[in-house]
Motif scaffolding. Sequence first.
Motif, PDB file in Angstrom:
ATOM      1  N   TYR A  58       0.799  -1.289  -0.097  1.00 29.07           N
ATOM      2  CA  TYR A  58       0.053   0.279   0.073  1.00 29.07           C
ATOM      3  C   TYR A  58       0.914   1.363  -0.046  1.00 29.07           C
ATOM      4  O   TYR A  58       1.717   1.351   0.550  1.00 29.07           O
ATOM      5  N   GLY A  59       0.265   2.323  -0.757  1.00 24.38           N
ATOM      6  CA  GLY A  59       0.914   3.525  -0.628  1.00 24.38           C
ATOM      7  C   GLY A  59       0.329   4.464   0.475  1.00 24.38           C
ATOM      8  O   GLY A  59      -0.624   3.911   1.150  1.00 24.38           O
ATOM      9  N   GLY A  60       0.872   5.626   0.839  1.00 23.18           N
ATOM     10  CA  GLY A  60       0.300   6.388   1.796  1.00 23.18           C
ATOM     11  C   GLY A  60       1.383   6.947   2.953  1.00 23.18           C
ATOM     12  O   GLY A  60       1.174   6.985   3.882  1.00 23.18           O
ATOM     13  N   SER A  61       2.637   7.389   2.026  1.00 25.09           N
ATOM     14  CA  SER A  61       3.597   8.063   2.789  1.00 25.09           C
ATOM     15  C   SER A  61       4.042   9.410   1.918  1.00 25.09           C
ATOM     16  O   SER A  61       3.576   9.513   0.617  1.00 25.09           O
ATOM     17  N   VAL A 110       6.605  11.295   6.353  1.00 29.80           N
ATOM     18  CA  VAL A 110       5.532  11.206   7.247  1.00 29.80           C
ATOM     19  C   VAL A 110       4.417  10.020   6.456  1.00 29.80           C
ATOM     20  O   VAL A 110       4.409   9.811   5.237  1.00 29.80           O
ATOM     21  N   ALA A 111       4.093   9.128   7.339  1.00 31.82           N
ATOM     22  CA  ALA A 111       3.352   7.978   6.932  1.00 31.82           C
ATOM     23  C   ALA A 111       2.051   7.638   7.703  1.00 31.82           C
ATOM     24  O   ALA A 111       1.960   8.123   8.881  1.00 31.82           O
ATOM     25  N   PHE A 112       0.732   7.261   6.832  1.00 32.76           N
ATOM     26  CA  PHE A 112      -0.491   7.096   7.531  1.00 32.76           C
ATOM     27  C   PHE A 112      -0.895   5.977   7.072  1.00 32.76           C
ATOM     28  O   PHE A 112      -0.826   5.775   5.904  1.00 32.76           O
ATOM     29  N   SER A 113      -1.696   5.249   8.005  1.00 30.83           N
ATOM     30  CA  SER A 113      -2.434   4.022   7.261  1.00 30.83           C
ATOM     31  C   SER A 113      -3.785   3.863   8.351  1.00 30.83           C
ATOM     32  O   SER A 113      -3.828   4.063   9.362  1.00 30.83           O
ATOM     33  N   GLY A 114      -5.029   3.571   7.497  1.00 25.70           N
ATOM     34  CA  GLY A 114      -6.163   3.582   8.186  1.00 25.70           C
ATOM     35  C   GLY A 114      -7.190   3.549   7.420  1.00 25.70           C
ATOM     36  O   GLY A 114      -8.365   3.012   7.544  1.00 25.70           O
ATOM     37  N   VAL A 115      -7.401   4.497   6.277  1.00 26.58           N
ATOM     38  CA  VAL A 115      -8.389   4.858   5.599  1.00 26.58           C
ATOM     39  C   VAL A 115      -8.109   4.275   3.928  1.00 26.58           C
ATOM     40  O   VAL A 115      -7.045   3.470   3.923  1.00 26.58           O
ATOM     41  N   GLN A 116      -8.822   4.862   2.900  1.00 29.65           N
ATOM     42  CA  GLN A 116      -8.344   4.630   1.863  1.00 29.65           C
ATOM     43  C   GLN A 116      -6.847   4.954   1.393  1.00 29.65           C
ATOM     44  O   GLN A 116      -6.518   5.874   1.906  1.00 29.65           O
ATOM     45  N   ASP A 123      -4.834   7.979   2.744  1.00 30.46           N
ATOM     46  CA  ASP A 123      -3.862   7.905   3.527  1.00 30.46           C
ATOM     47  C   ASP A 123      -2.467   8.636   2.899  1.00 30.46           C
ATOM     48  O   ASP A 123      -1.979   9.301   3.842  1.00 30.46           O
ATOM     49  N   ARG A 124      -2.347   8.900   1.871  1.00 26.53           N
ATOM     50  CA  ARG A 124      -1.401   9.608   1.169  1.00 26.53           C
ATOM     51  C   ARG A 124      -1.944  11.158   1.463  1.00 26.53           C
ATOM     52  O   ARG A 124      -1.054  11.953   1.686  1.00 26.53           O
ATOM     53  N   GLN A 125      -3.106  11.517   1.376  1.00 22.12           N
ATOM     54  CA  GLN A 125      -3.423  12.901   1.561  1.00 22.12           C
ATOM     55  C   GLN A 125      -3.075  13.346   2.847  1.00 22.12           C
ATOM     56  O   GLN A 125      -2.646  14.497   3.112  1.00 22.12           O
ATOM     57  N   ILE A 126      -3.450  12.555   3.933  1.00 22.63           N
ATOM     58  CA  ILE A 126      -3.235  12.801   5.191  1.00 22.63           C
ATOM     59  C   ILE A 126      -1.686  12.969   5.522  1.00 22.63           C
ATOM     60  O   ILE A 126      -1.335  13.942   6.121  1.00 22.63           O
ATOM     61  N   SER A 127      -0.814  12.119   5.024  1.00 20.45           N
ATOM     62  CA  SER A 127       0.497  12.460   5.043  1.00 20.45           C
ATOM     63  C   SER A 127       0.947  13.335   4.467  1.00 20.45           C
ATOM     64  O   SER A 127       1.914  14.205   5.164  1.00 20.45           O
ATOM     65  N   GLU A 128       0.623  13.865   3.430  1.00 22.48           N
ATOM     66  CA  GLU A 128       0.874  15.163   2.699  1.00 22.48           C
ATOM     67  C   GLU A 128       0.551  16.420   3.396  1.00 22.48           C
ATOM     68  O   GLU A 128       1.246  17.407   3.366  1.00 22.48           O
ATOM     69  N   MET A 129      -0.832  16.405   3.810  1.00 20.33           N
ATOM     70  CA  MET A 129      -1.140  17.567   4.539  1.00 20.33           C
ATOM     71  C   MET A 129      -0.200  17.787   5.944  1.00 20.33           C
ATOM     72  O   MET A 129       0.072  18.831   6.411  1.00 20.33           O
ATOM     73  N   ILE A 130       0.007  16.601   6.720  1.00 18.19           N
ATOM     74  CA  ILE A 130       0.925  16.777   7.733  1.00 18.19           C
ATOM     75  C   ILE A 130       2.317  17.278   7.587  1.00 18.19           C
ATOM     76  O   ILE A 130       2.610  17.976   8.278  1.00 18.19           O
ATOM     77  N   LEU A 131       2.803  16.721   6.374  1.00 19.02           N
ATOM     78  CA  LEU A 131       4.159  16.993   6.078  1.00 19.02           C
ATOM     79  C   LEU A 131       4.232  18.640   5.766  1.00 19.02           C
ATOM     80  O   LEU A 131       5.055  19.354   6.056  1.00 19.02           O
ATOM     81  N   SER A 132       3.250  19.040   4.975  1.00 18.79           N
ATOM     82  CA  SER A 132       3.066  20.449   4.569  1.00 18.79           C
ATOM     83  C   SER A 132       3.134  21.314   5.495  1.00 18.79           C
ATOM     84  O   SER A 132       3.802  22.439   5.869  1.00 18.79           O
ATOM     85  N   THR A 133       2.322  20.896   6.848  1.00 17.82           N
ATOM     86  CA  THR A 133       2.058  21.688   8.187  1.00 17.82           C
ATOM     87  C   THR A 133       3.326  21.636   8.786  1.00 17.82           C
ATOM     88  O   THR A 133       3.649  22.702   9.185  1.00 17.82           O
ATOM     89  N   LEU A 134       4.001  20.685   8.847  1.00 16.11           N
ATOM     90  CA  LEU A 134       5.208  20.659   9.614  1.00 16.11           C
ATOM     91  C   LEU A 134       6.325  21.483   9.076  1.00 16.11           C
ATOM     92  O   LEU A 134       6.910  22.126   9.745  1.00 16.11           O
TER      93      LEU A 134
END
Length: 204
Positions: A118-121, A131-137, A141-152
């Motif tokens: 699966y992708g999602g980092s 940043v990596a996330f797993s739990g949803v589609q 997962d990829r979108q959440i990772s990118e959002m967190i990275l951009s905010t950091l």
Amino acid sequence: MPKSALLTTDTCYEALALLDPSIRKGMRQGPFNREAGFLAVLDPTRLYEPKYHDGPVNEDFLSEVVLWSEVFGVAQDWEHPFHVIALAKAYATFKYRLPAHVIVQQAPYLLEPEFTKYGGSAIDPIGGLIVAFSGVQEHFDRQISEMILSTLRGLSIDKMTSVLDDPEIKLLPAPGPMDLAMPPGISFDEVDDSYLETHRQEDN
């Protein structure tokens, strides 16, 4: 151990505080498909070396490279071992400096045992923050990772702006005691072997 003076566990909590309402709303009301997941941020000052060779379960990787993590939902109620999957995504990106979905789709010959399909980092192309996330589609997962990275990235730049504006600061200070603590979240030991084995059999 190298440790960023500006990207700390406090920075990670601050980033999550900014994005948490939208993530949880997406989990409760859609379009995310469940209220569960695991988020991991890696220390960008750490680079891959042979001692991390045996994958995301490597103790040195978990203690030295994983800077911070967060659990969504109740881990024992998860349908799948999302912490294992998220850390596998993060590790693959850490080793090969590519987002997990790029490895899977364009360079699958890099996939090793215990890697995930699966992708999602997400990885910053300049500084290497991962940043990596797993739990949803997978695409979310990829979108959440990118959002967190951009905010950091934005929060780190904001901190650096304050440093540049302060004539008294010549050298960046070390992180405070709270930022040197073990990352929060869930460890492999917190989900027993029978739980993981059950889900491995289900996934197979």
